[in-house]
Design a protein around this motif. Sequence first.
Motif: not given
Length: 162
Positions: A4-8, A56-62, A120-121, A149-160
């Motif tokens: 939702k924040r990405s859409g905003v 974003v929804a497509s990447a999350t679903a994949e 924002n994701l 674009d911009g100041d991009v960061t990354a985090d581990v959402s999940r790992a198995l």
Amino acid sequence: MAGKRSGVRAMGAAAAVVALTLGAAGCSDGDTSPSDAASKAGSAVSSAASKASDVVASATAEASQKFNEFKDGVDAKDDVKLGDVAKDGDRSTVPVTATNGQSSTKSYMVQVDFRDGGGNLLDTVVVSVGDVEAGKSKEATARSNRSLDGDVTADVSRALRH
């Protein structure tokens, strides 16, 4: 909530397009009225926000689909560390290091979320780190699906691990 924040965010960027469109319409000699320009700009805002959310929804679903295919996995988020986000051409990349503290060789599936400065994701990708020997580490690279674009960061959402 992050989607939702990405859409905003996309709507905010598109609002700048609206302002430019309205300004240009006010200065044009054409047959386009300011209300026509506003209507077209409003459509552009909706379209941009929708496309950003769809990507974003497509990447999350994949990512979810890939995790569903990874059988008998054990939570291994603490086994995975990320390096610094960098640019590789038009894409953002980040090194992913999986450290295997187990007594046998293991493979890892890692979901990496790319975020803007506001949290924002922006994108999500899944990286496989295969055949990490017992007591050793192995590195892979997570690469965004699109230009960020911009100041991009990354985090581990999940790992198995399995």
